[in-house]
Design a protein around this motif. Structure first.
Motif, PDB file in Angstrom:
ATOM      1  N   HIS A 219       0.470  -0.794   0.191  1.00  0.00           N
ATOM      2  CA  HIS A 219      -0.167   0.287   0.135  1.00  0.00           C
ATOM      3  C   HIS A 219       1.026   1.259   0.090  1.00  0.00           C
ATOM      4  CE1 HIS A 219      -2.748   2.722   1.074  1.00  0.00           C
ATOM      5  NE2 HIS A 219      -3.306   3.155   2.227  1.00  0.00           N
ATOM      6  N   VAL A 220       0.970   2.299  -0.652  1.00  0.00           N
ATOM      7  CA  VAL A 220       1.475   3.385  -1.439  1.00  0.00           C
ATOM      8  C   VAL A 220       0.283   4.295  -0.956  1.00  0.00           C
ATOM      9  CG1 VAL A 220       3.127   5.139  -2.921  1.00  0.00           C
ATOM     10  CG2 VAL A 220       3.156   2.419  -2.446  1.00  0.00           C
ATOM     11  N   HIS A 221       1.249   5.150   0.096  1.00  0.00           N
ATOM     12  CA  HIS A 221       0.484   6.390   0.881  1.00  0.00           C
ATOM     13  C   HIS A 221       1.689   7.479   1.514  1.00  0.00           C
ATOM     14  CE1 HIS A 221      -0.153   4.483   5.173  1.00  0.00           C
ATOM     15  NE2 HIS A 221       0.425   4.646   4.724  1.00  0.00           N
ATOM     16  N   GLU A 222       0.860   8.132   2.040  1.00  0.00           N
ATOM     17  CA  GLU A 222       1.567   9.057   2.425  1.00  0.00           C
ATOM     18  C   GLU A 222       0.208   9.874   3.744  1.00  0.00           C
ATOM     19  OE1 GLU A 222       2.740  13.127   0.851  1.00  0.00           O
ATOM     20  OE2 GLU A 222       1.141  13.130   0.158  1.00  0.00           O
ATOM     21  N   VAL A 223       0.990  10.008   4.963  1.00  0.00           N
ATOM     22  CA  VAL A 223      -0.130  10.810   6.343  1.00  0.00           C
ATOM     23  C   VAL A 223       0.199  11.957   6.834  1.00  0.00           C
ATOM     24  CG1 VAL A 223      -1.491  10.459   8.183  1.00  0.00           C
ATOM     25  CG2 VAL A 223      -0.709   8.103   6.774  1.00  0.00           C
ATOM     26  N   LEU A 224      -0.874  13.077   7.155  1.00  0.00           N
ATOM     27  CA  LEU A 224      -0.429  13.603   7.351  1.00  0.00           C
ATOM     28  C   LEU A 224      -1.557  14.611   8.419  1.00  0.00           C
ATOM     29  CD1 LEU A 224      -0.742  15.398   3.673  1.00  0.00           C
ATOM     30  CD2 LEU A 224       1.470  15.148   5.163  1.00  0.00           C
ATOM     31  N   ASN A 225      -0.931  15.770   9.000  1.00  0.00           N
ATOM     32  CA  ASN A 225      -1.387  16.622   9.972  1.00  0.00           C
ATOM     33  C   ASN A 225      -1.723  17.520   9.211  1.00  0.00           C
ATOM     34  OD1 ASN A 225      -2.522  18.204  12.150  1.00  0.00           O
ATOM     35  ND2 ASN A 225      -1.558  17.399  14.177  1.00  0.00           N
ATOM     36  N   GLU A 226      -2.245  17.986   8.735  1.00  0.00           N
ATOM     37  CA  GLU A 226      -2.980  19.542   8.497  1.00  0.00           C
ATOM     38  C   GLU A 226      -3.299  20.954   9.156  1.00  0.00           C
ATOM     39  OE1 GLU A 226      -3.449  18.341   3.005  1.00  0.00           O
ATOM     40  OE2 GLU A 226      -5.210  18.568   4.985  1.00  0.00           O
ATOM     41  N   SER A 227      -3.636  20.328  11.181  1.00  0.00           N
ATOM     42  CA  SER A 227      -3.753  21.082  11.545  1.00  0.00           C
ATOM     43  C   SER A 227      -2.630  22.111  11.607  1.00  0.00           C
ATOM     44  CB  SER A 227      -4.222  20.578  12.940  1.00  0.00           C
ATOM     45  OG  SER A 227      -4.468  21.333  13.736  1.00  0.00           O
ATOM     46  N   THR A 228      -3.061  23.437  11.802  1.00  0.00           N
ATOM     47  CA  THR A 228      -1.982  24.646  11.740  1.00  0.00           C
ATOM     48  C   THR A 228      -1.898  24.940  13.646  1.00  0.00           C
ATOM     49  OG1 THR A 228      -4.006  25.967  11.849  1.00  0.00           O
ATOM     50  CG2 THR A 228      -1.794  25.593   9.704  1.00  0.00           C
ATOM     51  N   ASP A 229      -2.530  24.084  14.442  1.00  0.00           N
ATOM     52  CA  ASP A 229      -2.234  24.602  16.030  1.00  0.00           C
ATOM     53  C   ASP A 229      -3.147  23.285  17.027  1.00  0.00           C
ATOM     54  OD1 ASP A 229      -5.217  24.296  15.982  1.00  0.00           O
ATOM     55  OD2 ASP A 229      -5.946  25.958  16.125  1.00  0.00           O
ATOM     56  N   ALA A 230      -2.673  22.239  16.118  1.00  0.00           N
ATOM     57  CA  ALA A 230      -3.551  20.829  17.019  1.00  0.00           C
ATOM     58  C   ALA A 230      -2.710  19.748  16.927  1.00  0.00           C
ATOM     59  CB  ALA A 230      -4.677  20.642  16.889  1.00  0.00           C
ATOM     60  N   HIS A 231      -2.380  18.513  17.692  1.00  0.00           N
ATOM     61  CA  HIS A 231      -1.201  17.495  17.747  1.00  0.00           C
ATOM     62  C   HIS A 231      -2.267  16.362  17.396  1.00  0.00           C
ATOM     63  CE1 HIS A 231       2.815  18.987  19.737  1.00  0.00           C
ATOM     64  NE2 HIS A 231       2.813  17.487  19.436  1.00  0.00           N
ATOM     65  N   ALA A 232      -2.161  15.670  16.571  1.00  0.00           N
ATOM     66  CA  ALA A 232      -3.118  14.353  16.430  1.00  0.00           C
ATOM     67  C   ALA A 232      -1.954  12.992  16.844  1.00  0.00           C
ATOM     68  CB  ALA A 232      -2.909  13.865  15.192  1.00  0.00           C
ATOM     69  N   VAL A 233      -2.530  11.641  17.322  1.00  0.00           N
ATOM     70  CA  VAL A 233      -2.281  10.832  17.828  1.00  0.00           C
ATOM     71  C   VAL A 233      -3.159   9.912  17.088  1.00  0.00           C
ATOM     72  CG1 VAL A 233      -1.748   9.406  19.728  1.00  0.00           C
ATOM     73  CG2 VAL A 233      -2.024  11.912  20.135  1.00  0.00           C
ATOM     74  N   SER A 234      -2.183   8.448  16.712  1.00  0.00           N
ATOM     75  CA  SER A 234      -2.597   7.555  16.278  1.00  0.00           C
ATOM     76  C   SER A 234      -1.879   5.666  16.408  1.00  0.00           C
ATOM     77  CB  SER A 234      -2.597   7.610  14.570  1.00  0.00           C
ATOM     78  OG  SER A 234      -0.867   8.032  14.029  1.00  0.00           O
ATOM     79  N   VAL A 235      -2.830   4.740  15.939  1.00  0.00           N
ATOM     80  CA  VAL A 235      -1.744   4.548  16.300  1.00  0.00           C
ATOM     81  C   VAL A 235      -2.287   2.828  15.617  1.00  0.00           C
ATOM     82  CG1 VAL A 235      -2.630   1.508  18.052  1.00  0.00           C
ATOM     83  CG2 VAL A 235      -3.535   4.011  18.889  1.00  0.00           C
ATOM     84  N   HIS A 236      -0.809   2.365  15.149  1.00  0.00           N
ATOM     85  CA  HIS A 236      -0.988   1.754  13.510  1.00  0.00           C
ATOM     86  C   HIS A 236      -0.681   0.096  14.298  1.00  0.00           C
ATOM     87  CE1 HIS A 236      -0.454   5.500  11.202  1.00  0.00           C
ATOM     88  NE2 HIS A 236      -0.299   6.302  12.512  1.00  0.00           N
ATOM     89  N   ALA A 237      -0.276  -0.727  13.017  1.00  0.00           N
ATOM     90  CA  ALA A 237      -0.187  -2.130  13.643  1.00  0.00           C
ATOM     91  C   ALA A 237      -0.086  -2.736  12.166  1.00  0.00           C
ATOM     92  CB  ALA A 237      -1.353  -2.850  14.509  1.00  0.00           C
ATOM     93  N   TYR A 238       1.448  -3.470  12.109  1.00  0.00           N
ATOM     94  CA  TYR A 238       1.789  -4.072  10.697  1.00  0.00           C
ATOM     95  C   TYR A 238       2.054  -5.232  10.601  1.00  0.00           C
ATOM     96  CZ  TYR A 238       2.385   0.833   9.844  1.00  0.00           C
ATOM     97  OH  TYR A 238       2.179   2.087   9.917  1.00  0.00           O
ATOM     98  N   TYR A 239       1.759  -6.304   9.759  1.00  0.00           N
ATOM     99  CA  TYR A 239       1.470  -8.075  10.488  1.00  0.00           C
ATOM    100  C   TYR A 239       2.398  -8.787   9.022  1.00  0.00           C
ATOM    101  CZ  TYR A 239       2.842 -12.685  10.854  1.00  0.00           C
ATOM    102  OH  TYR A 239       3.027 -13.678  11.265  1.00  0.00           O
ATOM    103  N   PRO A 240       3.427  -8.819   8.666  1.00  0.00           N
ATOM    104  CA  PRO A 240       4.575  -8.916   9.671  1.00  0.00           C
ATOM    105  C   PRO A 240       5.339  -8.153   9.898  1.00  0.00           C
ATOM    106  CG  PRO A 240       5.237 -10.101   7.342  1.00  0.00           C
ATOM    107  CD  PRO A 240       3.246  -9.151   6.984  1.00  0.00           C
TER     108      PRO A 240
END
Length: 192
Positions: A144-165
């Motif tokens: 899967h080819v992608h890019e992930v962005l936090n486009e906010s100018t003033d707020a953090h984002a938090v995320s959870v990721h999991a990969y297998y293998p």
């Protein structure tokens, strides 16, 4: 995910209190995409774990988690205006969910060759974009080819990721219009 290699590392590996950790080893069954999605959703609802992530105003931060069935999992903090750049996860499938804030994902609906190329011209209609607000996530298949962005100018984002293998490599790309160029290949020792 993207790997969290460009952030200030947090040398903590913790099990997610909200999701049981599956047994690993030769007898353990590989997790399914649905199980990874359940894991990231459940973990994203763990308010104490999300609050434990140190947030840096300039670079991404992360904590490595014990994912189900021997999967690789990460809790990642995204300062305003940060992103991963274009990348893939090689032969790993996975899932991620936004635990707080919002993330934007740009992806390509195309399967790239695995090896033997440096530059590809993409056809029209392969671009996809989506905003993943708090509690929203997505699963994805291998390569899967992608890019992930936090486009906010003033707020953090938090995320959870999991990969297998667990990620064997990550290929990083640059993009100019319809031209995708392979820039580098990272291995686990580059980000762990």
């Amino acid at each position: 995910m993207s790997s969290p290699h460009s952030a200030v590392p947090t040398a903590v590996s913790v099990p997610s209190p909200s999701a049981p950790v599956a047994a690993t080893g030769p007898s353990a069954a590989a997790p399914t995409v649905a199980e990874l999605m359940d894991f990231v959703r459940d973990t994203a609802r763990d308010e104490a774990l999300i609050a434990s992530l140190p947030l840096d105003p300039e670079g991404r931060t992360w904590i490595r988690l014990d994912g189900p069935g021997g999967s690789e999992a990460w809790l990642i903090g995204w300062p305003p205006g940060t992103g991963t750049g274009w990348h893939d996860h090689a032969d790993s499938f996975g899932a991620f969910t936004t635990a707080s804030g919002a993330l934007k994902e740009h992806s390509l609906a195309v399967r790239l060759p695995t090896d033997g190329w440096k530059t590809l011209e993409l056809t029209e209609g392969v671009d996809r974009s989506r905003v993943l607000a708090t509690g929203q996530g997505r699963a994805f298949g291998q390569n899967h080819v992608h890019e992930v962005l936090n486009e906010s100018t003033d707020a953090h984002a938090v995320s959870v990721h999991a990969y297998y293998p667990p990620l064997p490599r990550i290929r990083r790309f640059s993009r100019t219009g319809a031209v995708l160029r392979l820039e580098q290949t990272e291995r686990p020792e580059d980000w762990q």
